[in-house]
Design an enzyme around this catalytic site. Structure first.
Site, PDB file in Angstrom:
ATOM      1  N   ARG A  33       0.840  -1.195   0.000  1.00  0.00           N
ATOM      2  CA  ARG A  33       0.000   0.000   0.000  1.00  0.00           C
ATOM      3  C   ARG A  33       0.876   1.246   0.000  1.00  0.00           C
ATOM      4  NH1 ARG A  33      -5.273  -0.870   2.015  1.00  0.00           N
ATOM      5  NH2 ARG A  33      -5.897  -3.008   1.543  1.00  0.00           N
ATOM      6  N   LYS A  79     -13.445  -7.956  15.003  1.00  0.00           N
ATOM      7  CA  LYS A  79     -14.681  -8.367  15.684  1.00  0.00           C
ATOM      8  C   LYS A  79     -15.425  -9.374  14.814  1.00  0.00           C
ATOM      9  CE  LYS A  79     -15.168  -3.808  17.867  1.00  0.00           C
ATOM     10  NZ  LYS A  79     -15.966  -2.560  17.935  1.00  0.00           N
ATOM     11  N   SER A 109     -16.790   2.456  18.103  1.00  0.00           N
ATOM     12  CA  SER A 109     -15.673   3.167  17.459  1.00  0.00           C
ATOM     13  C   SER A 109     -15.758   3.095  15.940  1.00  0.00           C
ATOM     14  CB  SER A 109     -14.339   2.567  17.924  1.00  0.00           C
ATOM     15  OG  SER A 109     -14.376   1.150  17.849  1.00  0.00           O
ATOM     16  N   ALA A 111     -14.271   4.051  12.482  1.00  0.00           N
ATOM     17  CA  ALA A 111     -12.936   4.429  12.019  1.00  0.00           C
ATOM     18  C   ALA A 111     -12.888   5.886  11.579  1.00  0.00           C
ATOM     19  CB  ALA A 111     -12.510   3.509  10.874  1.00  0.00           C
ATOM     20  N   LYS A 161     -23.121  -7.777  17.845  1.00  0.00           N
ATOM     21  CA  LYS A 161     -23.751  -6.489  17.526  1.00  0.00           C
ATOM     22  C   LYS A 161     -23.776  -6.232  16.023  1.00  0.00           C
ATOM     23  CE  LYS A 161     -19.741  -4.290  16.583  1.00  0.00           C
ATOM     24  NZ  LYS A 161     -19.367  -3.344  15.495  1.00  0.00           N
ATOM     25  N   SER A 224     -22.144   2.512   9.675  1.00  0.00           N
ATOM     26  CA  SER A 224     -21.966   1.075   9.903  1.00  0.00           C
ATOM     27  C   SER A 224     -22.251   0.303   8.624  1.00  0.00           C
ATOM     28  CB  SER A 224     -22.911   0.599  11.012  1.00  0.00           C
ATOM     29  OG  SER A 224     -23.064  -0.806  10.981  1.00  0.00           O
ATOM     30  N   ARG A 225     -21.266  -0.430   8.140  1.00  0.00           N
ATOM     31  CA  ARG A 225     -21.467  -1.197   6.902  1.00  0.00           C
ATOM     32  C   ARG A 225     -22.493  -2.313   7.110  1.00  0.00           C
ATOM     33  NH1 ARG A 225     -15.192  -2.926   6.745  1.00  0.00           N
ATOM     34  NH2 ARG A 225     -15.098  -0.769   7.383  1.00  0.00           N
ATOM     35  N   ASN A 226     -22.556  -2.881   8.315  1.00  0.00           N
ATOM     36  CA  ASN A 226     -23.551  -3.923   8.585  1.00  0.00           C
ATOM     37  C   ASN A 226     -24.964  -3.349   8.571  1.00  0.00           C
ATOM     38  OD1 ASN A 226     -21.923  -6.483   9.310  1.00  0.00           O
ATOM     39  ND2 ASN A 226     -20.908  -4.878  10.489  1.00  0.00           N
ATOM     40  N   GLU A 251     -18.656  -7.879   8.618  1.00  0.00           N
ATOM     41  CA  GLU A 251     -18.399  -9.045   9.469  1.00  0.00           C
ATOM     42  C   GLU A 251     -19.681  -9.743   9.920  1.00  0.00           C
ATOM     43  OE1 GLU A 251     -15.704 -10.553  10.196  1.00  0.00           O
ATOM     44  OE2 GLU A 251     -13.988  -9.196  10.323  1.00  0.00           O
TER      45      GLU A 251
END
EC number: 1.1.1.94
Length: 297
Positions: A33, A79, A109, A111, A161, A224-226, A251
């Site tokens: 990267r 997680k 948290s 990012a 969660k 939140s991607r979820n 996740e």
């Protein structure tokens, strides 16, 4: 003293940015990267302190392919629960390092907010309290850290969660309102605690930063991607296309399958997780949501 963050995604990058404020911190990943302080895996493994921010599903493979010195100190910042084995991340790490040498990071948290240096509170859990304190000392002033010894509780909260956030996103995507979302989240917290009790966790873990704190954050925000996966499922989009479009790891998807399998093996009642998995397998979001609204507990 040198620290290396393993995993250059959003969360790993945020942790690196925070830790480099006061310490000699590097970042590494499987692929090269163009990042400041980027080092090879080999160079990263020469550091005394390692912070893992990899996908939970890829953790075991990484550990098998790269040699970790058993004396190295590790903070698990991922997680999730491994889908194939249904193992928690601390169980995976135990195959490679002694339990006295790792801790688990949890708590609410995003990012993006850590990268903006916004106030954040996190929990560091481990049986080696001195190591927990050492990792806590690495964080800058805008991140308040607490320590405890409930490793399994922190891991269950951090994994569970994400599944509940998908359910919450579905509820909001169906425009069921704030009342329904509040009911879903509060019942989800009870379900998460019921699951955790089977593994000998502490009740206060589920009521603190690792549990309620992280759940309330993840289940109520488009950051939140979820949660975003749930929103799109409510629009009748296919899971595969949602994940492809997301281009990030959610996740909660793999974790939902792992929790469902564990719950069936242990005889634990997990209605929200079960309905989320049923939606993944093709059940209509409307039918699944109605089933949840009719549940008595």
């Amino acid at each position: 003293m040198r620290i290396a963050v393993i995993g250059a995604g959003k969360w790993g990058s945020a942790l690196h940015l925070a830790l480099k404020e006061n310490h000699n911190c590097f970042i590494s990943s499987l692929h090269q990267r163009d990042l400041e302080d980027f080092v090879s895996i080999k160079e990263a493994l020469e550091c005394e302190y390692l912070i893992f921010a990899l996908s939970s599903q890829g953790m075991r493979v990484w550990l098998k392919e790269n040699f970790i010195n058993k004396g190295q100190k590790i903070l698990i910042a991922s997680k999730g629960i491994e889908d194939q084995s249904c193992q928690f991340l601390d169980e995976i790490f135990l195959d490679f390092v002694p339990k006295e040498n790792f801790c688990v990071l949890s708590g609410p948290s995003f990012a993006a907010e850590v990268m903006q240096k916004l106030p954040t509170a996190l929990m560091i859990s481990g049986i080696n309290q001195e190591l927990c304190k050492k990792f806590a000392s690495f964080f800058p002033d805008f991140i308040k850290t607490y320590i405890d010894n409930d490793v399994r509780g922190a891991e269950i909260c951090g994994a569970y969660k994400n599944v509940l956030a998908i359910a919450s996103g579905i509820s909001d995507g169906l425009k069921l309102g704030n009342n329904a979302r509040a009911a879903l989240i509060s019942r989800g917290l009870i379900e998460m605690h019921r699951f955790g009790k089977f593994f000998g966790t502490k009740e206060e873990t589920f009521l603190g930063l690792s549990g309620a704190g992280d759940l309330f954050l993840t289940a109520t925000s488009v950051l939140s991607r979820n949660y975003r996966v749930g929103l799109k499922l409510a629009q009748n989009q296919k899971l595969d296309s949602i994940l492809a479009e997301l281009n990030e790891v959610a996740e909660g998807v793999k974790t939902a399958y792992a929790i469902e399998k564990l719950a069936k093996m242990k005889g634990i009642y997990t209605p929200i997780v079960n309905e989320v998995v049923a939606i993944f397998k093709g059940k209509s979001v409307q039918e699944a949501t109605q089933n949840l609204l009719k549940q008595n507990d």
